[in-house]
Structures are given as C-alpha cells and as structure tokens.
Enzyme design. Structure first.
Site, short mmCIF file in Angstrom:
data_model
loop_
_atom_site.label_atom_id
_atom_site.label_comp_id
_atom_site.label_asym_id
_atom_site.label_seq_id
_atom_site.Cartn_x
_atom_site.Cartn_y
_atom_site.Cartn_z
N GLU A 145 0.82 -1.22 0.00
CA GLU A 145 0.00 0.00 0.00
C GLU A 145 0.85 1.27 0.00
O GLU A 145 0.39 2.33 -0.43
CB GLU A 145 -0.93 0.02 1.22
CG GLU A 145 -1.89 -1.16 1.33
CD GLU A 145 -2.89 -1.21 0.20
OE1 GLU A 145 -3.13 -0.16 -0.44
OE2 GLU A 145 -3.44 -2.30 -0.06
N THR A 146 2.08 1.17 0.48
CA THR A 146 2.93 2.36 0.64
C THR A 146 4.22 2.27 -0.17
O THR A 146 5.15 3.04 0.08
CB THR A 146 3.30 2.54 2.13
OG1 THR A 146 3.94 1.35 2.61
CG2 THR A 146 2.06 2.81 2.98
#
Length: 329
Positions: A145-146
C-alpha cells in the site's frame, strides 16, 4: 402441552449448543482481538453495546469512559520484540527513509511496538510459525500500500515498503453521507498511513476504537506515527462480516465455510488480499498487484526465517465484496 414443553426445551438446548460451539469474539478469550465499530468487549469475550457488555464489572476492553484496559497476553504469546527486532524492521523496510520517500523519518520501530501494545494478540498468538507469518503478512500488505519501489529499484522492488504516507495524486474528500460517522467541515478522508485507511465510515470507527477523534482530525494518521500504526493494526485485527479479520486468517483461527470453499477462499495469504482489496484484485487470474503483495511477503518470510505457507494467490478466488480500501485503489 408436554409436546410444547419438549419442543421449547429442545430449542433451548439447541441454542445453548450453538452458543457453546461459537468462538469468542474479543479480548483475552480471542487472542486480544478487538470489537468492530466501537462495540464493547464483555468479560466473557463477546461484542455488544448494552450494559451487559459495557457496564462496570461487565466490560474487559473498549469500555466507555476512561482508558481501555489491556487484556492479558494470550496463551502461546510472548514479547513481539522477540520475533521482530529493530534491526529486522530496518532490514525489511530498508529504503523507507530514502530522500525520495514522502514518509522519510516517520515510520519507526518504536512507534510500531508502542502501537502494537494496544493490540496484544498481534504477533503473539499461536506458535512461532504463526507469529512470524503474521508479522510478515502485515508488513507485506502494508508495504504494498505504501511502496515506492519499481522493477529495477536498488535492492529490488520489495525493499521499498513504507515510502509513502498520504495517498498520491489529487484525492477527493472521500466523504459519504452518514448519520453515525458525519464528515467534519473541511476534512478529507483520503488514504493515510500503512494501510491507507480512507472514507469517513472507516476513520470514525477506527478513531473510536483507538480513542482518538479521527473524524475531526484525520491527518493524525499522517502526523502521529503511533496513531498511524494503530490505524493499520485496527484494520488488521477487526473482522467485518462476512469477512474475517486478517489476524484470524493468518494465525489459522479462521475456518472457511462451505460457501468460502466454493469460492476457493482457503486459509492463507491470498484470503488476506481478498479481505483488503478483493473486489479489484481477486478472481482475475494473474494480477500484478497481487504478485507485488506476494513478493513482499516472500521476502519478509525469508528475513524472519519462516515458510510462507499455502494459498498465497487470490487469482481464482471470488471476492468477499467491497473491502474497506476498495474505493481508494
């Protein structure tokens, strides 16, 4: 009349059998799991919002008024730091403090450990294999996600997790009209933190569960590293029917129903991807996003010295439906 009494008694016994066969939902009876949507956890390990759950003497955690009691460490648990050390954390998230990363200097080992204390079942449930897999799976999903990595990135694409802090591009306010979780004027609920939590209907219950007003202060997820990690751990530990929690899947507590099996949802890392973003990534054959998650997971399992287990992919799984994050992806 006797028949009526017999029928009533049979129904009562059947109900009691069902109740006794059900697994507790929260607290020390459920590996430190937390109740969803701000519900109280009763002393018997069940979620609810009446006096039987929330009243003095009846509530063990997530109680109204005052700090949340910390449930005891569950059997088979232990210190999280004995599984993932500071040096391992740095090795796994090797380039998180790169000058090109928006999150440089934000995501720290101490913030992670401090946040995890509010979720005592995380990384402490089950045997050593289950504990290591949970840590690897959590960081794999949140690293995807990052991620700031790319195919030819230094040290490979899976050494660049936790590079980003806020959703990229020009995100909207992610405000959905809600009487229970009303949007605050001028606030935006776009993706923030390790799990990129989004929407007012997620910021609201998350904030209630961790004791912070995130509806009025959503940017705390991007400015307070402990709160940031707590938001991701809240998502990880919280079931949302019909979806189990990521925690229950990875430690082997979740058992698929006949419907789950028919949908090819079998225990393993792939079901966690389905929980998080199955509506967009699962049931589509080979998907680059799913493979990215698996790549992070395999790398972290290698660092932690544990096998990744079975059923890593969700390409042939039917989705549970919309996930918490589906609208942000």
């Amino acid at each position: 009349m006797r028949l009526c009494k017999f029928t009533a008694l049979s129904s009562l016994l059947f109900s009691l059998l069902l109740l006794s066969a059900s697994a507790e939902q929260c607290g020390s009876q459920a590996g430190g799991a937390r109740c969803p949507s701000g519900l109280c956890c009763s002393k018997f390990g069940w979620c609810g919002n009446t006096n039987d759950y929330c009243g003095p003497g009846n509530c063990q955690s997530q109680c109204p008024g005052g700090p949340t009691p910390t449930p005891p460490t569950p059997p088979g648990g232990g210190d999280l730091g004995s599984i993932i050390s500071s040096s391992m954390f740095d090795q796994m998230l090797k380039h998180r403090n790169d000058n090109a990363c928006q999150g440089k200097g934000f995501y720290s080992y101490n913030a992670f450990i401090n946040a995890a204390r509010s979720f005592p079942g995380f990384g402490t449930s089950g045997d050593t294999t289950a504990r290591k897999r949970e840590i690897a799976a959590f960081f794999a999903q949140t690293s995807h996600e990052t991620t700031g990595g790319w195919a030819t990135a230094p040290d490979g694409p899976y050494a660049w997790g936790y590079c980003w802090l806020r959703e990229q591009g020009s995100p909207g306010d992610y405000c959905t009209p809600s009487g229970q979780w009303p949007c605050a004027p001028g606030r935006k609920y776009f993706g923030r933190g390790p799990i990129q939590i989004s929407h007012n209907y997620n910021y609201g219950p998350c904030g209630r569960a961790i004791g912070v007003d995130l509806l009025n202060n959503p940017d705390l997820v991007a400015t307070d590293p402990v709160i940031s990690f707590k938001s991701a751990l809240w998502f990880w530990m919280t079931p949302q029917s019909p979806k189990p929690s990521c925690h229950d899947v990875i430690i082997g507590r979740w058992q698929p129903s006949a419907g789950d099996r028919a949908a090819n949802r079998l225990p393993g890392f792939g079901v966690i991807t389905n929980i998080i973003n199955g509506g967009l990534e699962c049931g589509r054959g080979t998907d680059s996003r799913v493979q990215d998650r698996i790549g992070f997971y395999r790398r972290y399992c290698s660092i932690l010295g544990v096998s990744p287990g079975d059923n890593l992919d969700c390409g042939n799984q039917r989705s549970f439906g919309n996930g918490l994050l589906v609208d942000t992806m």
